[in-house]
Design a protein around this motif. Structure first.
Motif, PDB file in Angstrom:
ATOM      1  N   LYS A 172       0.867  -1.179   0.000  1.00 40.66           N
ATOM      2  CA  LYS A 172       0.000   0.000   0.000  1.00 40.66           C
ATOM      3  C   LYS A 172       0.905   1.229   0.000  1.00 40.66           C
ATOM      4  O   LYS A 172       1.374   1.675   1.051  1.00 40.66           O
ATOM      5  N   LEU A 194       3.056   4.483 -11.614  1.00 41.28           N
ATOM      6  CA  LEU A 194       1.858   3.754 -12.061  1.00 41.28           C
ATOM      7  C   LEU A 194       2.239   2.414 -12.690  1.00 41.28           C
ATOM      8  O   LEU A 194       1.622   1.378 -12.411  1.00 41.28           O
ATOM      9  N   ARG A 197       3.702  -0.010  -9.959  1.00 41.53           N
ATOM     10  CA  ARG A 197       2.645  -0.372  -9.019  1.00 41.53           C
ATOM     11  C   ARG A 197       1.801  -1.498  -9.607  1.00 41.53           C
ATOM     12  O   ARG A 197       1.466  -2.475  -8.932  1.00 41.53           O
ATOM     13  N   GLU A 198       1.521  -1.343 -10.883  1.00 37.37           N
ATOM     14  CA  GLU A 198       0.761  -2.366 -11.601  1.00 37.37           C
ATOM     15  C   GLU A 198       1.566  -3.661 -11.659  1.00 37.37           C
ATOM     16  O   GLU A 198       1.095  -4.747 -11.337  1.00 37.37           O
ATOM     17  N   ASP A 203      -1.533  -2.144  -4.176  1.00 37.13           N
ATOM     18  CA  ASP A 203      -2.884  -1.595  -4.108  1.00 37.13           C
ATOM     19  C   ASP A 203      -3.014  -0.440  -5.107  1.00 37.13           C
ATOM     20  O   ASP A 203      -2.222   0.502  -5.076  1.00 37.13           O
ATOM     21  N   SER A 204      -3.999  -0.526  -5.982  1.00 38.17           N
ATOM     22  CA  SER A 204      -4.088   0.492  -7.038  1.00 38.17           C
ATOM     23  C   SER A 204      -5.229   1.473  -6.800  1.00 38.17           C
ATOM     24  O   SER A 204      -5.684   2.147  -7.727  1.00 38.17           O
ATOM     25  N   ASP A 205      -5.673   1.558  -5.580  1.00 34.26           N
ATOM     26  CA  ASP A 205      -6.712   2.529  -5.223  1.00 34.26           C
ATOM     27  C   ASP A 205      -6.282   3.930  -5.676  1.00 34.26           C
ATOM     28  O   ASP A 205      -5.215   4.412  -5.312  1.00 34.26           O
ATOM     29  N   GLU A 206      -7.145   4.572  -6.452  1.00 32.51           N
ATOM     30  CA  GLU A 206      -6.777   5.883  -7.002  1.00 32.51           C
ATOM     31  C   GLU A 206      -6.531   6.914  -5.902  1.00 32.51           C
ATOM     32  O   GLU A 206      -5.732   7.831  -6.066  1.00 32.51           O
TER      33      GLU A 206
END
Lengths: 334, 334
Positions: A172, A194, A197-198, A203-206
């Motif tokens: 996170k 980005l 993270r992918e 966690d890809s919460d905007e």
DNA sequence: CTGAAAGCGCTTACAG
DNA sequence: CTGAAAGCGCTTACAG
């Protein structure tokens, strides 16, 4: 004020000859050189650079456009510029362009600079930049076609930090961005964040990426506020990137107030490697490069292009950046 | 580059008339004013300040002598100077004078400044200051006879801090001084510290006051090192003054590393109230004043004296300072 | 009220 | 190799 005329009289030569001596023309009779030097010393003569500029139509003057003087990141680069410039007989002047009236842009144009470095983040008036081009001023960081562009290559260090976080068990991870979303997406830091993270399945919460709209705030203030907002939504965040070290300072403050320890509870990563970062509590991990040397490079490009416009066609300068690890980063507490 | 000549031709008047219009002389026939303004706009004419300077023998240029660009204290004052100056058509240029070669002093003299503000702590070469006087440059912070002198009145806030410490039960109070002993004893902070310490019967061990000889270090580094030395000799110290906020930052770092908490174990007091101090961990108590306004005041004095040398005879300007209390100060533990 | 001219302190072809 | 002169882009008495 004594002038070239006084020197000429005292040395018993013409002003032209005095000029030739001062400019080290090789053809002057050694005997005259001697006499002129003596007269200069006896009279304590110091030439008038302004008059020289006028006659030569070259001002030996570099300007720097800045939003505020108190940013230590720019201060270090500027010091590099100033020192190199001074060694080459150029003067460096900072123009603070925040609540700027039209008058100030005009004043800059009146000074007939040879070069101008743009450290502003917001856009400058079209009429102003057009005039700068008309004056054939050597520009840095205006637009790709009409100036040198400096691009910091954040990709490798960003990748490395993301890898370190993944290895440390972080999932996170947040980004406190001092600007708006558009700039984030076009910045290499944003892009790489980005992507990685992918790739790592974080966690890809905007809402883990926070932006700022209020341009009147300082970086520390923004870092503090965004961090506060972040903790409300994601009290379980374990790592935080910040646009710069000052924003990281604000974030550190906020974490501390919230009773969270860095790096035991939350890792924090800054950017720019300002000198003060070593003394943050804890010392901040950051993305670094040699700002003094970089400043000198900028000054060199400008000065060489002023002397010979063909020497450096406008192009993009990519500045390699690297990770600087300090105590603000640690494995996530599971 | 279009000049006054081009404007004159286009407007069908003489260059003198164009000058008179630009300088708002009231006697020009309104019809001509109109024509000239129109020509200026159509040609995008911008006058050459350099040429103006030469003819008027007034450069509208203030210099600032600085040891390093990265000091946020000076940055804030300078921004105040720059902004006031710009509003009055003056340009402000910073000259970094650290490892300075003779060449740089010469370059400053060549630029024919109207005013020069000295923010250096070390002395400047006699030949240089003599030349500045010869050029009748308006000086600030050179010597009492030949310049405006700025004196920060640290006495009241120092007294107040000492009183607060005494009330808080502190008895072992240290001073981390970034300069040498001589300056400490002549500075109002040093004087007041010694006086009040005696008055309140604090521990008067001489080794509670630490000095620094290495002028190449930054304030943070000095604060860190002196604090380290202090803790070795006096692990039971309960309060620490620092010459400035950056030194306090270094001290905070050192305390934290030593496992001491601020303010629970040790209170720390800085000086200057740099903007960043609010984000230290903990936020630093300090001695404050309005640096932007102060910068503007300096610029105003200079500019008015340039316009009329009689307007302000050289004198000492006393700047009132006040306490700014933040979390870094608390009662001594038991 | 305006234009022609001298001047600010330099540089730089150019004739000799 | 050097001096006289024109020029850089302005300002400012001064004559008319």
């Amino acid at each position: 004020m004594i002038t070239r005329n006084d020197v000429a009289k005292r040395a018993g030569v013409s002003v032209g000859t005095v000029s030739n001596v001062m400019n080290n023309k090789s053809f002057v009779k050694p005997e005259h050189v001697e006499k002129v030097r003596k007269a200069i010393e006896e009279l304590n003569y110091i030439p008038d650079f302004n008059a020289k500029s006028m006659a030569r139509r070259r001002n030996n003057h570099i300007g720097i456009a800045l939003y505020e003087m108190t940013n230590p990141y720019h201060a270090e680069i500027i010091q590099g510029i100033e020192e190199y410039a001074a060694q080459h007989n150029f003067m460096t002047t900072i123009f603070v362009l925040n609540n700027t009236s039209h008058q100030k842009y005009h004043a800059i144009c009146e000074r007939r600079l040879d070069g101008l470095v743009n450290f502003m983040t917001n856009d400058l008036p079209r009429a102003f930049t057009a005039e700068l081009k008309r004056q054939q001023i050597v520009l840095v960081n205006f637009s790709p076609e009409d100036s040198f562009m400096i691009v910091n290559d954040y990709t490798p260090p960003m990748r490395e930090f993301m890898r370190l976080l993944q290895e440390g068990g972080h999932r996170k991870v947040a980004y406190l961005w001092t600007g708006d979303e558009m700039r984030f997406r076009s910045d290499k830091r944003g892009k790489t964040f980005l992507e990685e993270r992918e790739k790592y399945g974080f966690d890809s919460d905007e809402s883990l990426i926070l932006f700022n709209e209020d341009m009147t705030l300082t970086s520390e203030q923004i870092g503090y506020r965004l961090c506060k907002r972040l903790l409300q939504r994601h009290p379980d965040v374990t790592a935080v990137f910040c646009t710069n070290d000052l924003a990281a300072l604000g974030a550190l403050r906020c974490l501390s107030e919230a009773g969270l320890r860095c790096p035991e509870d939350v890792s924090v990563i800054g950017c720019d490697d300002i000198a003060l970062g070593e003394y943050f509590n804890p010392p901040i991990s950051t993305i670094s490069f040699d700002k003094r040397a970089h400043g000198a490079d900028i000054a060199q490009m400008i000065i060489e292009k002023v002397a010979d416009p063909e020497s450096h066609p406008y192009h993009t300068v990519v500045v390699p950046m690297h990770v600087k690890l300090r105590q603000s980063i640690a494995p996530a507490k599971n």
